[in-house]
Design a protein around this motif. Structure first.
Motif: not given
Lengths: 272, 286, 263
Positions: A88-96, A175-176, A178-182
């Motif tokens: 939850l924290g990672i997902t929300l953290g990435l978005v915000t 998604p690439a 977000m997942g492979r760089v961010v």
């Protein structure tokens, strides 16, 4: 930033210093244990059992039926709460972190929610979930999600612009991207947040269990207190201490392997 | 109990006109001076949405009536029992204040003394590592057994718990003061305690402040936990009693008040730091 | 006359700050890049060289004007344009080995070809054998070479470089200049290199464009007809080299005299 291939040999004086450091820290611990024993002798073992007594009782507990009845449920609840908080924290953290609009919308609400002292939510959780594991896990999540979310969001919002530009030039999108760089780029800070979240999970687990666990170490300690079983309650604390240490050590081990590319400051920061 | 840096927001976002992954680039927007207003407006908007969601959940029956009170009911509970709430909040704050004051005093003093000596630092390192993973909330039952119920026990436990983050950060902060700074101080004629006071402490201040910030929230959590477990008064006991007596709106009222207190303490300290340590950029709590 | 690979017409870039300020960084820039041409852009600091490069590569849409690549308008990042940035340590992905970093540039290729192309790219920049190392294990010059390999592995038509050698020491810098020159000689890509080093611009380019102070426009275009292939020792000693360098410097100084600092 010129880095030659690093040498893996530490100089002799540095190693001696290191050993000396370790020796002293163990000495400090020994001194604390001795002080405890002394205090116990002075204050009387009714409120302050000896160090040895407590440790042997703790060992008994780990070895005995309490293991399955209390220790394992507590461990499972902690890990479950931690895992959910992490996702939850990672997902929300990435978005915000990445979308400024999201950050602005949620900033006031999140600030309020994370400042709220979590134990206040336990009575509500008791009514909703009743006694037992689900309640404990739910309360853990409301507390442990914040260190993960905050660290992830901070790191994501401070992403190196050159890195972002490079990724875009290389054709990475969506998604690439977000997942492979961010995600890899902010993973060191995510791990820092996760480490804190783990210890928060343990602490919140304890207090939730004290108030309504039905089983578990917290419940055990609360029971011991109510039946004036002094040694038991101290022993429980020691077990929790060991558990916390074990979790932390295991976490650092995993972190060091996953973040091997970081080569520098991974975990083990001496400050909070 | 260690905790994350309490920063949220205010990072440098990458160029928004160009950072959205995928898709054609929009023409860059010229952000008006209203940029700040827009961000504040959005935060408020978020609060409105959150309150609306709260009301929706309560009305929809998603959570049973016994566990959920709507916005209106909670607000009127707050209004109707303002006195009780204020007393309870005061009780919590009193225990909190005593505990945190002791922790700050002890943590900063001992931390800076230990931080100046590598031997002392090594000596305490083992103890620190043992104490870090200890969930101090587990000490509550023990503390009750040992010290009974009352302000002494509560404040004592709060102090013990909050001491560690402050001590750890002070110790580290003092140790990592740039040698260059210290040499500069010495050439300016500062030695011993005056060097400590005028150079080392200000240099370590941001880290110390960061530790205190963590301790502040921690202390509140411990205070409330003791109140919940021991029934010694304050907001924790209020919420628990409300739950046991099925006074659901009162329960939520206590939670909301607790939230505001926590929020207020965090913001208050953050702005204090911003004003006294303007060079510190480690604390950016809203 | 073969069609220009990159065509930049009358672009202007205006940036809005968060505090409401509005800055016209680029006023009116025209440039054309022919196939297999090497063009360098110099200008005083603050002339918006980086902004210009970002607009030309599709990273940022210009406020006015148009960028066309291979005849098509550029509306975002396009395959076929590669960029090498100044700060290699912020551009190379630190969590990937050098080999995997370069492979990131070859994502569009099928996997069988990819391994071969990566190996080839590393060999061309002189980093064969370093594929399993991590960026932090390499020196600055080697890291920038890795970044070059990553940019070139996809066989782009245009390679843009934003002050690529500004973060390395002088010796490494000369070496890297030659690496780029050689890579360019042996391939068919066009190069657009932004630099504040006038000598470097003259050494590498077919044409040097001088950018004015902000709001920038192209002040001068100086054709560099020095013989190729060029070498640090011989080319730089030619009297023509010094003349050209002086010409460019003069224009750059003119550009800077309007106020602001000269690089």
């Amino acid at each position: 930033m010129s880095a030659a291939v690093p040498s893996s040999r530490t100089s002799r004086p540095a190693r001696i210093r290191k050993i000396g450091y370790w020796g002293l820290s163990w000495l400090g611990l020994a001194a604390a244990a001795a002080a405890w024993q002394l205090a116990s002798g002075m204050a009387g073992s009714t409120i302050f059992p000896g160090f040895g007594t407590t440790v042997s009782r703790a060992w008994q507990l780990i070895d005995g039926p309490e293991l399955t009845r209390d220790l394992i449920p507590s461990i499972l609840r902690t890990l479950a709460g931690f895992a959910i908080s992490a996702v939850l924290g990672i997902t929300l953290g990435l978005v915000t972190g990445y979308y400024r609009a999201a950050r602005e919308w949620t900033s006031a609400v999140f600030d309020f929610l994370r400042s709220l002292p979590t134990p206040l939510l336990i009575p509500v959780a008791l009514v909703i979930f009743g006694l037992g594991g689900k309640m404990v896990v739910a309360v853990i999540v409301t507390a442990a999600v914040w260190p993960v979310l905050i660290n992830t969001a901070n790191a994501t919002s401070a992403l190196e612009p050159t890195l972002v530009d490079t990724a875009r030039i290389l054709g990475l999108r969506g998604p690439a991207f977000m997942g492979r760089v961010v995600l890899p780029a902010v993973s060191p800070q995510i791990f820092a947040g996760l480490r804190v979240a783990l210890s928060v999970s343990l602490a919140v687990m304890v207090v939730s269990e004290i108030l309504g666990g039905g089983s578990g170490i917290g419940y055990f300690i609360a029971n011991a207190q109510q039946s004036f079983a002094i040694t038991d309650s101290y022993a429980g604390v020691i077990i929790l201490c060991l558990l916390g240490w074990a979790f932390d050590t295991l976490f650092l081990f995993v972190e060091r392997r996953l973040l091997a590319w970081q080569h520098g400051t991974v975990g083990g920061e001496p400050h909070v | 109990m260690p905790s994350a840096e309490l920063r949220f927001g205010r990072g440098q976002a990458p160029d928004p006109a160009g950072a959205a992954p995928g898709g054609p680039l929009p023409a860059p927007r010229i952000a008006p001076a209203r940029g700040h207003w827009r961000s504040a407006g959005r935060s408020v908007g978020g609060v409105v949405v959150a309150i609306a969601v709260w009301e929706l959940v309560s009305v929809s029956g998603l959570v049973t009536n016994q566990a959920m009170a709507g916005v209106g009911e909670t607000a009127s509970a707050i209004g109707a029992h303002a006195g009780t709430l204020v007393t309870a909040a005061g009780g919590t704050l009193k225990a909190w204040a005593v505990g945190i004051a002791i922790a700050i005093a002890a943590g900063v003093v001992i931390g800076s003394l230990v931080g100046r000596s590598r031997v002392a630092e090594a000596f305490t390192e083992g103890l620190v590592r043992m104490m870090r993973p200890l969930p101090s909330l587990a000490l509550i039952p023990v503390a009750i057994l040992v010290a009974g119920l009352g302000l002494t026990m509560t404040a004592g436990l709060v102090a013990f718990t909050s001491f560690w983050p402050i001590f750890i950060n002070t110790r580290y902060g003092v140790r990592q003061v740039d040698n260059l700074l210290m040499d500069t101080g010495r050439t300016l004629g500062l030695h011993g305690p005056r060097l400590l006071l005028k150079v080392v402490m200000p240099a370590a201040a941001p880290l110390i402040a960061s530790g205190i910030q963590v301790a502040i929230s921690l202390a509140l959590v411990v205070t409330v936990s003791v109140e919940l477990v021991g029934g010694t008064g304050g907001l924790g006991t209020l919420v628990l009693q409300a739950q046991q007596g099925n006074a659901v709106p009162m329960m939520y009222a206590g939670i909301i008040v607790g939230g505001f207190i926590g929020w207020g303490l965090n913001i208050g300290f953050a702005s204090l730091v911003r004003r006294t340590l303007p060079w510190s950029n480690r604390l950016e709590s809203a | 006359m073969s069609e220009a690979v990159l065509s930049v017409r009358h672009i202007g870039v205006t940036i809005g700050g968060r505090d409401g300020s509005v800055t016209e960084v680029t006023a009116d820039v025209d440039l054309e890049l022919a196939p297999h041409e090497f063009v360098c852009i110099v200008g005083p600091s603050g002339s918006g060289k980086t902004t210009l490069l970002r607009a030309c590569s599709g990273l940022r849409a210009p406020t006015r004007g148009e960028v066309r690549f291979a005849g098509q308008p550029v509306e975002g990042v396009v395959p076929g344009i590669s960029v090498v940035f100044q700060e290699y340590n912020k551009s190379l992905f630190p969590w990937l080995s050098i080999g995997k970093n370069v492979a990131m540039g070859a994502r569009r290729l099928p996997s069988r070809e990819r391994a071969r192309e990566v190996e080839e790219a590393l060999r061309r920049v002189g980093l064969d054998g370093f594929a399993s190392r991590y960026p932090w294990e390499l020196s600055g010059g080697m890291q920038q070479r890795a970044a070059l390999a990553r940019a070139l592995v996809s066989d782009p038509q245009v390679l843009m470089m934003d002050e690529p050698f500004a973060s390395v020491d002088a010796l490494t810098r000369s070496h890297l200049e030659d690496v780029v020159a050689e890579l360019w000689e042996r391939s068919s890509f066009s190069a657009l290199l932004v630099t504040h080093d006038v000598a470097e611009a003259v050494y590498l380019a077919d044409r040097v464009l001088v950018l004015s102070e902000r709001p920038s426009r192209v002040l001068a275009e100086i054709v560099v007809d020095l013989p190729r292939p060029r070498s640090q020792r011989q080319t730089r000693l030619l009297p023509e080299f010094a003349e050209l360098e002086a010409q460019v410097l003069e224009r750059v100084e003119e550009a800077g005299r309007a106020g602001g600092t000269l690089t």
